[in-house]
Scaffold this motif. Structure first.
Motif, mmCIF file in Angstrom:
data_model
loop_
_atom_site.group_PDB
_atom_site.id
_atom_site.type_symbol
_atom_site.label_atom_id
_atom_site.label_comp_id
_atom_site.label_asym_id
_atom_site.label_seq_id
_atom_site.Cartn_x
_atom_site.Cartn_y
_atom_site.Cartn_z
ATOM 1 N N GLY A 133 0.843 -1.210 0.000
ATOM 2 C CA GLY A 133 0.000 0.000 0.000
ATOM 3 C C GLY A 133 0.866 1.245 0.000
ATOM 4 N N ILE A 134 0.232 2.421 -0.022
ATOM 5 C CA ILE A 134 0.934 3.712 0.003
ATOM 6 C C ILE A 134 0.206 4.644 0.966
ATOM 7 C CG2 ILE A 134 1.612 5.762 -1.345
ATOM 8 C CD1 ILE A 134 1.682 3.929 -3.838
ATOM 9 N N ASP A 135 0.961 5.226 1.902
ATOM 10 C CA ASP A 135 0.367 6.194 2.833
ATOM 11 C C ASP A 135 0.744 7.635 2.480
ATOM 12 O OD1 ASP A 135 -0.662 4.080 4.474
ATOM 13 O OD2 ASP A 135 1.339 3.841 5.381
ATOM 14 N N VAL A 136 1.982 7.818 1.980
ATOM 15 C CA VAL A 136 2.492 9.175 1.760
ATOM 16 C C VAL A 136 3.185 9.263 0.400
ATOM 17 C CG1 VAL A 136 3.991 11.012 2.674
ATOM 18 C CG2 VAL A 136 2.936 9.384 4.259
ATOM 19 N N VAL A 137 2.963 10.364 -0.305
ATOM 20 C CA VAL A 137 3.662 10.641 -1.563
ATOM 21 C C VAL A 137 4.396 11.968 -1.411
ATOM 22 C CG1 VAL A 137 3.368 11.253 -3.996
ATOM 23 C CG2 VAL A 137 2.012 9.398 -2.995
ATOM 24 N N ILE A 138 5.717 11.959 -1.603
ATOM 25 C CA ILE A 138 6.504 13.192 -1.504
ATOM 26 C C ILE A 138 7.077 13.517 -2.889
ATOM 27 C CG2 ILE A 138 8.431 14.365 -0.381
ATOM 28 C CD1 ILE A 138 8.126 12.421 1.978
ATOM 29 N N ASN A 139 6.537 14.590 -3.481
ATOM 30 C CA ASN A 139 6.956 14.999 -4.831
ATOM 31 C C ASN A 139 8.177 15.911 -4.736
ATOM 32 O OD1 ASN A 139 4.533 14.126 -6.719
ATOM 33 N ND2 ASN A 139 3.651 14.891 -4.818
ATOM 34 N N ASN A 140 9.328 15.307 -4.583
ATOM 35 C CA ASN A 140 10.583 16.045 -4.411
ATOM 36 C C ASN A 140 11.303 16.269 -5.741
ATOM 37 O OD1 ASN A 140 13.243 16.724 -2.857
ATOM 38 N ND2 ASN A 140 13.769 14.965 -4.128
ATOM 39 N N ALA A 141 11.227 15.303 -6.645
ATOM 40 C CA ALA A 141 11.982 15.352 -7.908
ATOM 41 C C ALA A 141 11.534 16.511 -8.781
ATOM 42 C CB ALA A 141 11.798 14.053 -8.683
ATOM 43 N N SER A 142 12.498 17.097 -9.465
ATOM 44 C CA SER A 142 12.167 18.241 -10.324
ATOM 45 C C SER A 142 13.415 18.603 -11.109
ATOM 46 C CB SER A 142 11.758 19.388 -9.405
ATOM 47 O OG SER A 142 11.661 20.588 -10.096
ATOM 48 N N HIS A 143 13.253 19.099 -12.323
ATOM 49 C CA HIS A 143 14.401 19.635 -13.062
ATOM 50 C C HIS A 143 13.952 20.798 -13.925
ATOM 51 C CE1 HIS A 143 17.999 19.532 -15.846
ATOM 52 N NE2 HIS A 143 18.451 19.823 -14.636
ATOM 53 N N PRO A 144 14.422 22.008 -13.623
ATOM 54 C CA PRO A 144 13.917 23.206 -14.301
ATOM 55 C C PRO A 144 14.493 23.428 -15.689
ATOM 56 C CG PRO A 144 15.549 23.813 -12.656
ATOM 57 C CD PRO A 144 15.378 22.318 -12.574
ATOM 58 N N GLY A 145 13.737 24.184 -16.480
ATOM 59 C CA GLY A 145 14.260 24.722 -17.741
ATOM 60 C C GLY A 145 14.603 26.176 -17.459
ATOM 61 N N MET A 146 15.870 26.515 -17.549
ATOM 62 C CA MET A 146 16.292 27.854 -17.127
ATOM 63 C C MET A 146 16.746 28.687 -18.317
ATOM 64 S SD MET A 146 15.899 27.590 -13.845
ATOM 65 C CE MET A 146 16.844 28.635 -12.782
ATOM 66 N N ALA A 147 16.304 29.931 -18.423
ATOM 67 C CA ALA A 147 16.793 30.891 -19.421
ATOM 68 C C ALA A 147 16.158 32.238 -19.110
ATOM 69 C CB ALA A 147 16.401 30.449 -20.824
ATOM 70 N N PRO A 148 16.830 33.337 -19.494
ATOM 71 C CA PRO A 148 16.167 34.638 -19.390
ATOM 72 C C PRO A 148 14.900 34.600 -20.240
ATOM 73 C CG PRO A 148 18.507 34.900 -19.880
ATOM 74 C CD PRO A 148 18.184 33.440 -20.028
ATOM 75 N N PHE A 149 13.833 35.220 -19.819
ATOM 76 C CA PHE A 149 12.542 35.047 -20.500
ATOM 77 C C PHE A 149 12.631 35.356 -21.992
ATOM 78 C CE2 PHE A 149 8.263 34.037 -20.697
ATOM 79 C CZ PHE A 149 7.582 34.986 -21.472
ATOM 80 N N GLU A 150 13.355 36.444 -22.331
ATOM 81 C CA GLU A 150 13.390 36.812 -23.763
ATOM 82 C C GLU A 150 14.109 35.752 -24.597
ATOM 83 O OE1 GLU A 150 17.107 39.904 -23.078
ATOM 84 O OE2 GLU A 150 15.654 40.280 -24.686
ATOM 85 N N ALA A 151 14.894 34.917 -23.914
ATOM 86 C CA ALA A 151 15.643 33.884 -24.670
ATOM 87 C C ALA A 151 15.054 32.498 -24.428
ATOM 88 C CB ALA A 151 17.106 33.906 -24.213
ATOM 89 N N MET A 152 13.923 32.439 -23.711
ATOM 90 C CA MET A 152 13.344 31.132 -23.381
ATOM 91 C C MET A 152 12.535 30.608 -24.574
ATOM 92 S SD MET A 152 11.113 29.873 -20.105
ATOM 93 C CE MET A 152 12.520 29.876 -19.035
ATOM 94 N N ASP A 153 13.096 29.576 -25.256
ATOM 95 C CA ASP A 153 12.360 29.006 -26.390
ATOM 96 C C ASP A 153 11.326 27.995 -25.875
ATOM 97 O OD1 ASP A 153 15.348 27.121 -27.136
ATOM 98 O OD2 ASP A 153 13.714 26.657 -25.754
#
Ligand SMILES: NC(=O)C1=CN([C@@H]2O[C@H](COP(=O)(O)OP(=O)(O)OC[C@H]3O[C@@H](n4cnc5c(N)ncnc54)[C@H](O)[C@@H]3O)[C@@H](O)[C@H]2O)C=CC1
Ligand SMILES: C[C@H](CCC(=O)O)[C@H]1CC[C@H]2[C@@H]3[C@H](O)C[C@@H]4CC(=O)CC[C@]4(C)[C@H]3CC[C@]12C
Length: 285
Positions: A109-129
């Motif tokens: 069974g499952i009692d707890v879910v911890i959403n820790n994983a993540s990987h961002p897409g980083m760029a200055p907004f004007e250069a964010m494709d």
């Protein structure tokens, strides 16, 4: 096609009585808890898997590097803990469905879910494709939907069931770092946590979020020293945030100590979101 939703678990008069007594909770704050924790091969998740196991939980982790999550879980099992780790690209819904079923079968069974994983897409907004934007949404927001949606039926049968979603201070306030997609995804995570708390309540499922400030993980090792001191100077605590500081927040929220806490956010940011020291936050390129 939306599935039919079963009747809520909780209705009618409140049940009074004690779940835990102080002496019972010593050293066993997560005794018997069955926890899914995403992203355990490095950073916060790596530290958190051991901390949660040490407090009595069975913790199943995940990683993208083949074999890495399982190898780390083997180290924890060698210390006498109940742990497992599987390869899973959390941005792939079908892979998550398989991972969640595997973990539920292993733990019973499952009692707890911890959403820790993540990987961002980083760029200055004007250069964010569009590719960078879509990568960040897939790996910071979609993966949270994937894990929570697949785990939801198990949580409905869980004991003291709850979800933790890791956001960021940037979900609460804009910053001078080039991270528009990171901010949008982490802001959406805060809204999703509150909504899942509302929909989960009748089924006995709590949901909370955590907003870390800059956490000094391996990935931060090459930040220039003057920038690093600028970031810490912006914290009223004036001390670098350690991965275990986030893991302690996971431990508390996952446990029955937080049974009356839901739809809440815990900032673990050295005070950044609540008070200013007047010092500028350094820009992370
Ligand atoms: N390090 C920091 O300064 C801050 C971190 N946070 C958040 O805290 C959480 C943990 O951060 P860190 O430990 O620093 O991150 P990290 O980059 O050190 O580790 C993240 C883990 O997630 C895994 N992951 C990422 N995308 C994945 C995917 N699609 N499928 C499977 N695994 C995937 C990575 O492989 C890695 O093991 C993240 O949600 C992050 O956004 C928030 C604010 C500040
Ligand atoms: C550059 C980091 C990602 C490295 C990588 O894995 O490619 C970013 C991961 C977490 C970010 C920080 C976090 O969101 C908290 C802070 C928010 C803020 O207001 C100032 C910037 C942050 C330090 C932010 C900076 C970029 C990250 C370290």
């Amino acid at each position: 096609m939306a599935q039919e939703v079963k009747a809520p678990k909780i209705s009618g008069a409140p049940e009074f009585g004690k779940w835990i007594s102080p002496e019972e909770s010593v050293g066993q704050r997560l005794k018997g808890k069955k926890i899914l924790l995403t992203g355990t091969t490095k950073g916060v998740g790596h530290v958190a898997q051991e901390l949660l196991c040490a407090h009595g939980a069975f913790v199943c982790g995940s990683g993208r590097t083949p074999g890495a999550a399982a190898a780390y879980a083997d180290e924890l099992k060698a210390k006498g803990y109940k742990a497992a780790g599987f390869d899973c690209d959390l941005a792939d819904y079908e892979a998550v469905k398989k991972w969640v079923a595997q973990c539920a079968e292993l733990m019973g069974g499952i009692d707890v879910v911890i959403n820790n994983a993540s990987h961002p897409g980083m760029a200055p907004f004007e250069a964010m494709d569009v590719e960078t934007w879509n990568y960040g949404i897939r790996n910071e927001l979609d993966l949270v939907y994937n894990v929570c949606n697949c785990a939801w039926p198990y949580l409905k049968e869980g004991n003291g069931a709850n979800i933790i979603i890791t956001s960021s201070t940037v979900g609460l306030q804009g910053s001078n770092s080039p991270q528009a997609c990171h901010a949008a995804a982490k802001g959406a995570c805060l809204a999703l946590a509150r909504q899942l708390a509302a929909e989960g309540g009748p089924f006995g499922i709590r949901c909370n979020s955590v907003t870390p400030g800059l956490v000094w993980t391996e990935a931060m090792a090459n930040i220039p020293k003057e920038m690093a001191s600028g970031l810490v100077a912006a914290q009223t605590t004036q001390r670098a945030i350690d991965p275990i500081d986030i893991a302690y927040a996971y431990l508390f929220l996952a446990s029955d100590e937080a049974r009356q806490i839901t739809a809440a956010n815990i900032p673990v940011d050295g005070g950044c979101s609540g008070a200013t020291t007047g010092a500028m936050q350094g820009e992370i390129a």
